[in-house]
Design a protein around this motif. Structure first.
Motif, PDB file in Angstrom:
ATOM      1  N   ASN A   2     -18.160 -11.909   4.571  1.00 19.28           N
ATOM      2  CA  ASN A   2     -17.538 -11.854   3.338  1.00 19.28           C
ATOM      3  C   ASN A   2     -15.963 -10.961   3.588  1.00 19.28           C
ATOM      4  N   GLN A   3     -15.077 -11.018   2.878  1.00 17.92           N
ATOM      5  CA  GLN A   3     -14.118  -9.800   3.555  1.00 17.92           C
ATOM      6  C   GLN A   3     -12.723  -9.861   2.333  1.00 17.92           C
ATOM      7  N   TYR A   4     -12.628  -8.587   2.128  1.00 19.31           N
ATOM      8  CA  TYR A   4     -11.687  -8.704   0.693  1.00 19.31           C
ATOM      9  C   TYR A   4     -10.415  -7.755   0.964  1.00 19.31           C
ATOM     10  N   ILE A   5      -9.928  -7.214   0.799  1.00 20.87           N
ATOM     11  CA  ILE A   5      -9.148  -6.394   1.269  1.00 20.87           C
ATOM     12  C   ILE A   5      -9.461  -5.217  -0.148  1.00 20.87           C
ATOM     13  N   ALA A   6      -9.437  -4.108   0.441  1.00 17.18           N
ATOM     14  CA  ALA A   6     -10.446  -2.748  -0.722  1.00 17.18           C
ATOM     15  C   ALA A   6      -8.674  -2.260  -1.234  1.00 17.18           C
ATOM     16  N   SER A   7      -8.358  -1.581  -0.388  1.00 17.29           N
ATOM     17  CA  SER A   7      -6.860  -0.616  -0.450  1.00 17.29           C
ATOM     18  C   SER A   7      -5.521  -1.219   0.546  1.00 17.29           C
ATOM     19  N   PHE A   8      -4.351  -0.643  -0.161  1.00 20.57           N
ATOM     20  CA  PHE A   8      -3.333  -0.983   0.769  1.00 20.57           C
ATOM     21  C   PHE A   8      -2.786   1.056   0.677  1.00 20.57           C
ATOM     22  N   VAL A   9      -1.876   0.714   1.637  1.00 25.06           N
ATOM     23  CA  VAL A   9      -0.891   2.063   1.468  1.00 25.06           C
ATOM     24  C   VAL A   9       0.354   2.610   0.621  1.00 25.06           C
ATOM     25  N   LEU A  10       0.861   2.841  -0.103  1.00 28.64           N
ATOM     26  CA  LEU A  10       1.645   3.537  -0.657  1.00 28.64           C
ATOM     27  C   LEU A  10       2.409   4.492  -0.406  1.00 28.64           C
ATOM     28  N   VAL A  11       3.261   4.622   0.390  1.00 28.48           N
ATOM     29  CA  VAL A  11       4.200   6.157   0.847  1.00 28.48           C
ATOM     30  C   VAL A  11       4.456   6.162  -0.597  1.00 28.48           C
ATOM     31  N   VAL A  12       4.391   8.250  -0.339  1.00 30.13           N
ATOM     32  CA  VAL A  12       4.655   8.354  -2.140  1.00 30.13           C
ATOM     33  C   VAL A  12       5.539   9.236  -1.548  1.00 30.13           C
ATOM     34  N   ALA A  13       6.218  10.224  -2.924  1.00 27.47           N
ATOM     35  CA  ALA A  13       6.953  11.291  -2.235  1.00 27.47           C
ATOM     36  C   ALA A  13       5.926  12.734  -3.309  1.00 27.47           C
ATOM     37  N   ASP A  14       5.901  12.186  -4.282  1.00 31.24           N
ATOM     38  CA  ASP A  14       4.777  13.404  -4.365  1.00 31.24           C
ATOM     39  C   ASP A  14       3.137  13.043  -5.251  1.00 31.24           C
ATOM     40  N   TYR A  15       2.085  13.027  -4.876  1.00 28.11           N
ATOM     41  CA  TYR A  15       1.141  12.760  -5.282  1.00 28.11           C
ATOM     42  C   TYR A  15       0.669  12.844  -7.356  1.00 28.11           C
ATOM     43  N   ASP A  16       1.222  13.908  -7.686  1.00 32.60           N
ATOM     44  CA  ASP A  16       0.938  14.072  -8.937  1.00 32.60           C
ATOM     45  C   ASP A  16       2.323  12.837 -10.290  1.00 32.60           C
ATOM     46  N   GLU A  17       3.133  12.959  -9.284  1.00 34.85           N
ATOM     47  CA  GLU A  17       4.320  12.338 -10.023  1.00 34.85           C
ATOM     48  C   GLU A  17       3.614  10.670  -9.733  1.00 34.85           C
ATOM     49  N   ALA A  18       3.572  10.594  -9.021  1.00 35.28           N
ATOM     50  CA  ALA A  18       2.873   8.678  -8.334  1.00 35.28           C
ATOM     51  C   ALA A  18       1.729   8.294  -9.319  1.00 35.28           C
ATOM     52  N   ILE A  19       0.276   9.652  -9.933  1.00 39.27           N
ATOM     53  CA  ILE A  19       0.037   9.104 -10.430  1.00 39.27           C
ATOM     54  C   ILE A  19       0.261   8.357 -11.529  1.00 39.27           C
ATOM     55  N   ARG A  20       1.004  10.001 -12.448  1.00 40.42           N
ATOM     56  CA  ARG A  20       1.116   9.501 -13.714  1.00 40.42           C
ATOM     57  C   ARG A  20       2.248   8.208 -13.693  1.00 40.42           C
ATOM     58  N   TYR A  21       2.784   8.191 -13.393  1.00 40.93           N
ATOM     59  CA  TYR A  21       3.895   7.019 -13.289  1.00 40.93           C
ATOM     60  C   TYR A  21       2.530   5.633 -13.158  1.00 40.93           C
ATOM     61  N   TYR A  22       1.734   5.335 -11.980  1.00 41.00           N
ATOM     62  CA  TYR A  22       0.710   4.199 -11.756  1.00 41.00           C
ATOM     63  C   TYR A  22      -0.447   4.194 -13.394  1.00 41.00           C
ATOM     64  N   THR A  23      -0.493   5.363 -13.791  1.00 41.20           N
ATOM     65  CA  THR A  23      -1.235   5.435 -14.642  1.00 41.20           C
ATOM     66  C   THR A  23      -0.780   5.369 -16.293  1.00 41.20           C
ATOM     67  N   GLN A  24       0.113   5.857 -16.336  1.00 45.01           N
ATOM     68  CA  GLN A  24       0.903   6.019 -17.613  1.00 45.01           C
ATOM     69  C   GLN A  24       2.473   4.754 -17.505  1.00 45.01           C
ATOM     70  N   ALA A  25       2.860   4.870 -17.153  1.00 43.80           N
ATOM     71  CA  ALA A  25       4.073   3.475 -17.394  1.00 43.80           C
ATOM     72  C   ALA A  25       3.257   2.110 -16.963  1.00 43.80           C
ATOM     73  N   LEU A  26       2.614   1.761 -16.255  1.00 43.66           N
ATOM     74  CA  LEU A  26       1.849   0.828 -15.364  1.00 43.66           C
ATOM     75  C   LEU A  26       0.307   0.646 -15.788  1.00 43.66           C
ATOM     76  N   GLY A  27      -0.107   1.693 -17.129  1.00 42.30           N
ATOM     77  CA  GLY A  27      -1.776   1.459 -17.275  1.00 42.30           C
ATOM     78  C   GLY A  27      -2.744   0.896 -16.307  1.00 42.30           C
ATOM     79  N   PHE A  28      -2.817   1.573 -15.402  1.00 39.37           N
ATOM     80  CA  PHE A  28      -3.819   1.797 -13.968  1.00 39.37           C
ATOM     81  C   PHE A  28      -4.554   2.727 -14.500  1.00 39.37           C
TER      82      PHE A  28
END
Length: 129
Positions: A2-28
């Motif tokens: 049984n295989q699945y993709i657990a995660s993949f990398v997205l290169v970002v400029a800044d951790y905190d701004e990326a966290i804000r975007y993905y959690t606030q704008a996209l609702g992740f």
């Protein structure tokens, strides 16, 4: 086996701004944010209930930095499926997500391309049953 993709990398400029975007704008949801030493962090975000997560990895050098926002060569490279396109399109638009086009109806479902904070292109897609 049984295989699945657990995660993949997205290169970002800044951790905190990326966290804000993905959690606030996209609702992740933020699944993990753990220090790894030397300023590195293990940061996982994902849509609520999803199996696969995105590992937000801060660019470590100039070569990686040059790839931010261009990780798929300008093509749509990420596909966010939804069970209610109109709900999510309205919510994302209200939270400032930049859509590159108006929603359209295709043989495979309702779709619109949006760009994340770095310019990576995504499909918001409600597949036809």
């Amino acid at each position: 086996m049984n295989q699945y993709i657990a995660s993949f990398v997205l290169v970002v400029a800044d951790y905190d701004e990326a966290i804000r975007y993905y959690t606030q704008a996209l609702g992740f949801e933020l699944r993990e944010d753990s220090p790894r030493g030397d300023g590195k962090r293990w940061v996982l975000v994902a849509p609520r209930g999803a199996t696969t997560a995105i590992l937000l990895a801060k660019a470590a050098d100039e070569a990686q930095g040059a790839c931010i926002g261009k990780q798929t060569g300008g093509r749509v490279g990420f596909f966010l499926h939804t069970d209610d396109f109109d709900r999510d399109f309205a919510a994302m638009t209200a939270r400032g997500v930049r859509f590159a086009e108006a929603p359209r109806h295709e043989a495979y479902g309702t779709v619109a391309v949006f760009e994340d904070l770095y310019g990576n292109r995504w499909d918001l897609l409600q597949p036809k049953p």
